[in-house]
Design a protein around this motif. Sequence first.
Motif, short mmCIF file in Angstrom:
data_model
loop_
_atom_site.label_atom_id
_atom_site.label_comp_id
_atom_site.label_asym_id
_atom_site.label_seq_id
_atom_site.Cartn_x
_atom_site.Cartn_y
_atom_site.Cartn_z
N UNK A 179 0.84 -1.21 0.00
CA UNK A 179 0.00 0.00 0.00
C UNK A 179 0.87 1.25 0.00
N UNK A 180 0.28 2.36 -0.46
CA UNK A 180 0.94 3.67 -0.41
C UNK A 180 0.12 4.56 0.53
N UNK A 181 0.78 5.12 1.53
CA UNK A 181 0.11 5.96 2.52
C UNK A 181 0.57 7.40 2.37
N UNK A 182 -0.36 8.34 2.53
CA UNK A 182 -0.05 9.77 2.55
C UNK A 182 -0.54 10.36 3.86
N UNK A 183 0.35 11.06 4.59
CA UNK A 183 0.02 11.45 5.96
C UNK A 183 -0.52 12.86 6.13
N UNK A 184 -0.56 13.66 5.07
CA UNK A 184 -1.17 15.00 5.13
C UNK A 184 -1.96 15.24 3.85
N UNK A 185 -3.02 16.05 3.93
CA UNK A 185 -3.73 16.42 2.70
C UNK A 185 -2.89 17.34 1.84
N UNK A 195 -3.37 33.10 -1.38
CA UNK A 195 -3.05 34.02 -0.29
C UNK A 195 -2.14 35.14 -0.79
N UNK A 196 -1.13 34.77 -1.58
CA UNK A 196 -0.21 35.77 -2.11
C UNK A 196 -0.93 36.75 -3.03
N UNK A 197 -1.90 36.23 -3.81
CA UNK A 197 -2.60 37.07 -4.79
C UNK A 197 -3.65 37.97 -4.16
N UNK A 198 -4.34 37.48 -3.12
CA UNK A 198 -5.51 38.19 -2.61
C UNK A 198 -5.39 38.64 -1.15
N UNK A 199 -4.48 38.05 -0.41
CA UNK A 199 -4.39 38.36 1.01
C UNK A 199 -5.30 37.52 1.88
N UNK A 200 -6.14 36.68 1.27
CA UNK A 200 -7.00 35.80 2.06
C UNK A 200 -6.14 34.85 2.88
N UNK A 201 -6.56 34.60 4.11
CA UNK A 201 -5.82 33.71 5.00
C UNK A 201 -6.56 32.39 5.12
N UNK A 202 -5.81 31.28 5.03
CA UNK A 202 -6.40 29.95 5.10
C UNK A 202 -5.80 29.21 6.30
N UNK A 203 -6.48 29.30 7.45
CA UNK A 203 -5.94 28.64 8.66
C UNK A 203 -5.71 27.15 8.48
N UNK A 204 -6.55 26.50 7.65
CA UNK A 204 -6.37 25.05 7.45
C UNK A 204 -5.05 24.74 6.76
N UNK A 205 -4.61 25.62 5.86
CA UNK A 205 -3.32 25.42 5.20
C UNK A 205 -2.18 25.62 6.19
N UNK A 206 -2.28 26.64 7.03
CA UNK A 206 -1.24 26.88 8.03
C UNK A 206 -1.16 25.71 9.00
N UNK A 207 -2.31 25.15 9.37
CA UNK A 207 -2.34 24.00 10.27
C UNK A 207 -1.61 22.81 9.65
N UNK A 208 -1.85 22.56 8.37
CA UNK A 208 -1.17 21.45 7.69
C UNK A 208 0.33 21.70 7.66
N UNK A 306 3.83 21.47 -2.86
CA UNK A 306 3.53 21.58 -1.44
C UNK A 306 4.68 22.24 -0.68
N UNK A 307 4.32 22.89 0.40
CA UNK A 307 5.28 23.38 1.37
C UNK A 307 5.01 22.65 2.68
N UNK A 308 6.02 22.00 3.23
CA UNK A 308 5.88 21.26 4.48
C UNK A 308 4.73 20.26 4.41
#
Length: 336
Positions: A179-185, A195-208, A306-308
Amino acid sequence: MEPTAQFNDESALRLTTTASGGGCACKIPPGELENVVSELAGQDYDSVIVGLDDGDDAAAVRIQDGLAVLSTADFFTPVVDSAYDWGRIAATNALSDIYAMGGTPTVAINLVGWPRASLPMELMREVLRGGLDVAKQVSCPVIGGHSIDAPEPVYGMAVTGTAHPDKLLRNDAAEPGLPITLTKPIGVGILNNRHKSTGEVFPEAIEVMTTLNAEASRKALESGAKAATDVTGFGLLGHLFKMCRASGVDAVIDRSAVPSLEAARRSIAEGFISGGSRRNLDWVRPHLDIAATVTENDLILLADAQTSGGLLVIGEVPGYPVIGETVAGTGRVHIR
């Protein structure tokens, strides 16, 4: 530790506008990078367990029976506007290379490029504070580092770790029939671009991006895994292809099983796609077998820089989703 109030106002200064790229999406494209470093591989040292040959996450050198030293460095331009969060993300990302090899980080040093004429030094302190707070979570001392006056802000770490030489997680050790496992979305690259284009903040992305891969690495080792890598700037498809090529196997991926951030899927439909993600897809596409039901937007998400990101593990890791399996082959990725 919380960021100081003076520099926690993202509307006052948008760090992501001070650099041309952002996060791991600003990596040199994989094809260009491989052309440059290909002639540097194959250094003949008996102590080197993992070197340049297969582009693994960290170098591994045996220093005595039962002990290997791991060495890595990772840095990038701002991926979010919050200086403190950028520091946390960059440190999490740098430590991930050690965890992707099945190791334990033992010491880190800071790597900083800072435009002194345009950004206050107090803001740099917030970046460093964020990195230090993440390292403290895993009792990894951050001792010194190196800084230069640079045209764009850059931050990351060089990290040294240890591991047992016979218990490394390597990108050339995948076997068919597992099997192949992926541990983060996936999808944080898309949201960072928005975020860079609009300034919108995505807490779910920061959490990941600030979730350490320490637990995932430990569980992978406990489950008997031998092959893994982390998913960063070359995207899920790019890193999976590199692992398949190095190991001489194929991979079959069920796109519907790959965890992703809902906001990222919406953002792709609205056109927020980074150049890094498109370059990743262009590079890996010749090595893909794509089912007729797989859309171009599906491929963009799977190639998203992806980053991190999470660990991509060959083997089932308890608590994390299985996204496909390895099969006998020659290094291709099949997407259904």
